[in-house]
Enzyme design. Sequence first.
Site, PDB file in Angstrom:
ATOM      1  N   LYS A 109       0.841  -1.202   0.000  1.00  0.00           N
ATOM      2  CA  LYS A 109       0.000   0.000   0.000  1.00  0.00           C
ATOM      3  C   LYS A 109       0.877   1.254   0.000  1.00  0.00           C
ATOM      4  O   LYS A 109       0.603   2.203  -0.722  1.00  0.00           O
ATOM      5  CB  LYS A 109      -0.943  -0.002   1.211  1.00  0.00           C
ATOM      6  CG  LYS A 109      -2.012  -1.091   1.095  1.00  0.00           C
ATOM      7  CD  LYS A 109      -3.324  -0.685   1.733  1.00  0.00           C
ATOM      8  CE  LYS A 109      -4.462  -1.597   1.326  1.00  0.00           C
ATOM      9  NZ  LYS A 109      -4.648  -2.754   2.200  1.00  0.00           N
TER      10      LYS A 109
ATOM     11  N   LYS B 253      -3.488 -10.546  -9.106  1.00  0.00           N
ATOM     12  CA  LYS B 253      -4.404 -11.125  -8.111  1.00  0.00           C
ATOM     13  C   LYS B 253      -5.755 -10.400  -8.171  1.00  0.00           C
ATOM     14  O   LYS B 253      -5.794  -9.175  -8.254  1.00  0.00           O
ATOM     15  CB  LYS B 253      -3.812 -10.960  -6.702  1.00  0.00           C
ATOM     16  CG  LYS B 253      -4.695 -11.538  -5.601  1.00  0.00           C
ATOM     17  CD  LYS B 253      -4.238 -11.088  -4.220  1.00  0.00           C
ATOM     18  CE  LYS B 253      -5.151 -10.056  -3.621  1.00  0.00           C
ATOM     19  NZ  LYS B 253      -6.079 -10.497  -2.583  1.00  0.00           N
TER      20      LYS B 253
ATOM     21  N   LYS C  18     -10.535  -6.344  -4.773  1.00  0.00           N
ATOM     22  CA  LYS C  18     -11.422  -5.181  -4.854  1.00  0.00           C
ATOM     23  C   LYS C  18     -10.594  -3.922  -5.107  1.00  0.00           C
ATOM     24  O   LYS C  18     -11.018  -3.025  -5.809  1.00  0.00           O
ATOM     25  CB  LYS C  18     -12.185  -5.008  -3.541  1.00  0.00           C
ATOM     26  CG  LYS C  18     -13.210  -6.076  -3.287  1.00  0.00           C
ATOM     27  CD  LYS C  18     -13.730  -5.969  -1.850  1.00  0.00           C
ATOM     28  CE  LYS C  18     -13.974  -7.307  -1.215  1.00  0.00           C
ATOM     29  NZ  LYS C  18     -13.403  -7.438   0.137  1.00  0.00           N
TER      30      LYS C  18
HETATM   31  P1  ADP Z   1      -9.821  -8.036  -1.460  1.00  0.00           P
HETATM   32  O1  ADP Z   1      -8.367  -8.238  -1.772  1.00  0.00           O
HETATM   33  O2  ADP Z   1     -10.652  -8.111  -2.666  1.00  0.00           O
HETATM   34  O3  ADP Z   1     -10.064  -6.780  -0.652  1.00  0.00           O
HETATM   35  P2  ADP Z   1     -10.192  -9.373   1.043  1.00  0.00           P
HETATM   36  O4  ADP Z   1      -8.856  -8.868   1.471  1.00  0.00           O
HETATM   37  O5  ADP Z   1     -11.396  -8.792   1.706  1.00  0.00           O
HETATM   38  O6  ADP Z   1     -10.282  -9.231  -0.546  1.00  0.00           O
HETATM   39  O7  ADP Z   1     -10.202 -10.949   1.204  1.00  0.00           O
HETATM   40  C1  ADP Z   1     -11.195 -11.711   1.851  1.00  0.00           C
HETATM   41  C2  ADP Z   1     -10.809 -13.170   1.764  1.00  0.00           C
HETATM   42  O8  ADP Z   1     -10.754 -13.579   0.388  1.00  0.00           O
HETATM   43  C3  ADP Z   1      -9.426 -13.464   2.342  1.00  0.00           C
HETATM   44  O9  ADP Z   1      -9.434 -14.720   2.982  1.00  0.00           O
HETATM   45  C4  ADP Z   1      -8.536 -13.489   1.136  1.00  0.00           C
HETATM   46  O10 ADP Z   1      -7.401 -14.304   1.327  1.00  0.00           O
HETATM   47  C5  ADP Z   1      -9.462 -14.077   0.074  1.00  0.00           C
HETATM   48  N1  ADP Z   1      -9.086 -13.611  -1.257  1.00  0.00           N
HETATM   49  C6  ADP Z   1      -9.174 -12.330  -1.711  1.00  0.00           C
HETATM   50  N2  ADP Z   1      -8.746 -12.240  -2.976  1.00  0.00           N
HETATM   51  C7  ADP Z   1      -8.351 -13.484  -3.339  1.00  0.00           C
HETATM   52  C8  ADP Z   1      -7.815 -14.036  -4.531  1.00  0.00           C
HETATM   53  N3  ADP Z   1      -7.614 -13.299  -5.603  1.00  0.00           N
HETATM   54  N4  ADP Z   1      -7.542 -15.357  -4.551  1.00  0.00           N
HETATM   55  C9  ADP Z   1      -7.768 -16.135  -3.456  1.00  0.00           C
HETATM   56  N5  ADP Z   1      -8.268 -15.673  -2.304  1.00  0.00           N
HETATM   57  C10 ADP Z   1      -8.559 -14.355  -2.230  1.00  0.00           C
END
Ligand code: ADP
Length: 335
Positions: A118, A199, A202
Site C-alpha cells: 500500500k 491477483k 477489490k
Molecule cells: P480483497 O483483496 O478483494 O479486498 P479481502 O482482502 O477482503 O479481498 O479478502 C477476503 C478473503 O478472500 C481473504 O481470505 C482473502 O485471502 C481471500 N481472497 C481475496 N482475494 C483473493 C484471490 N484473488 N484469490 C484467493 N483468495 C482471495
Amino acid sequence: MQPAAKPRILSGIQPSGILHLGNYFGAIAQHLELQHAHPGECLYFIADYHALTTLRDADALRANVQDVARTYLALGLDPQKATLFRQSDVPEVTELTWLLSTVTGVGLLERAHSYKDKVANNIRPSVGLFTYPILMAADIVLYRSTHVPVGKDQLQHIEMAQDMVTHFNQAFCPDAPVLQRPEPRLSKYPYVPGIDGRKMSKSYGNTITLFLSGKKLRKRVGQIVTDSTEFGQPLPLKTCTVYKFLELFYTPKELEDIAEYYRTGRRDGEPFGYGHAKKLLIERMTSHFADARVRYEQLVKAPEEVENVLREGAVRARKLARATIADCKRACGLL
Ligand code: ADP
Ligand code: TRP
C-alpha cells in the site's frame, strides 16, 4: 498451553466492496464447507473496523456490511451452524488489540507485505493501516481460534498472529499460557487471478463479482485479457487467465476436453478461440450461482432478516470474547 477442546474455525472478510470470485474460491467456499464439518464451531465476521483503514464513507460501509452478510446467507451460510457477526459488535477486540500491541515489535509490522504494497502504491499510511495485523491477530485469538481459512495473501498476517501469541504468552503467562496458537488453512484455490491477470482484488478494480449475470457478465468476461493468438490456432494453456477461471468451475474430466480444445485450437473439427472459452465460463458461472442469485435478491428485500442474523451472531461471539479478555487481563495484572 490450553489446547481448545475442539477445532474452532474463524475467518473475516472486509466490507470494502462487492464480493468476487477470488473471495469465493479463496475463502468463502471453504467457510461454507467447514460449517458442515464443524457445526457450532465456525465464526465468520465482517471486518468493518478493518475496512475503516481504506473506506471513509459511512453509508457505503453500512451498505457493504449488509451486502457481505446477504452474500454469505445467499451462498448457504446456515446461522444454526456458523456464527456470522459484525466485527464492531464485539468491541472487546479493540481492547485485546491494545494488549497485543504492547508485545509486538515495530519491526514485525514493518515487514508486512500488504502494508509495504500500500505504501509503494502511494497510499499515505495511517497508524491504523500499520497496526492492522494486530487487530487481525486480536480477531483470531479473541475466539480461541485454532484454524483460520483464508486465501494465500493472508498467510503472512496469520504468521504474525502466531508470533504475537508466543510473545504474549511468554511475556505475561509463561507457566499457564492463555492464548491459543492459530493455524492457517488454505482452500483448494488460494490464488485467483483478476481479469487483468494480477491477483483478483477489490482494490485493483479487476474483479468478477459473484452475482453478475446476462449482459453485464458477458461484458465483464469479455474484458478478461488474453494474448493475440490467431483464431483457430492452438491456445496457450498455462498462461491463459480464462483457463484459470475455467479450472474453478469445471470438473477435472471436463477440463481434459477443454484442455484438448486449447492444445489443438479446435473443437469437434471447428476452430476454437478465446471467445468460445469465455462462453464456456459464462455458461458455467451463470448456472453455478443461479440459486444463490435468487436467494440474494430475496434478501435484498428482507434487510431485517439479515440484521437479525448479525445481531444474534454478535451475542454468541461476544460471550466467547468476554471470557478470553478476562483471562488476558488477569494474566497482565489488569484484573
Ligand atoms: P480483497 O483483496 O478483494 O479486498 P479481502 O482482502 O477482503 O479481498 O479478502 C477476503 C478473503 O478472500 C481473504 O481470505 C482473502 O485471502 C481471500 N481472497 C481475496 N482475494 C483473493 C484471490 N484473488 N484469490 C484467493 N483468495 C482471495
Ligand atoms: N485481513 C483480512 C483480509 O483482508 C480480513 C480479516 C480481518 C481476517 N481479520 C481477520 C481474516 C481474521 C481472517 C482472520 O482479507
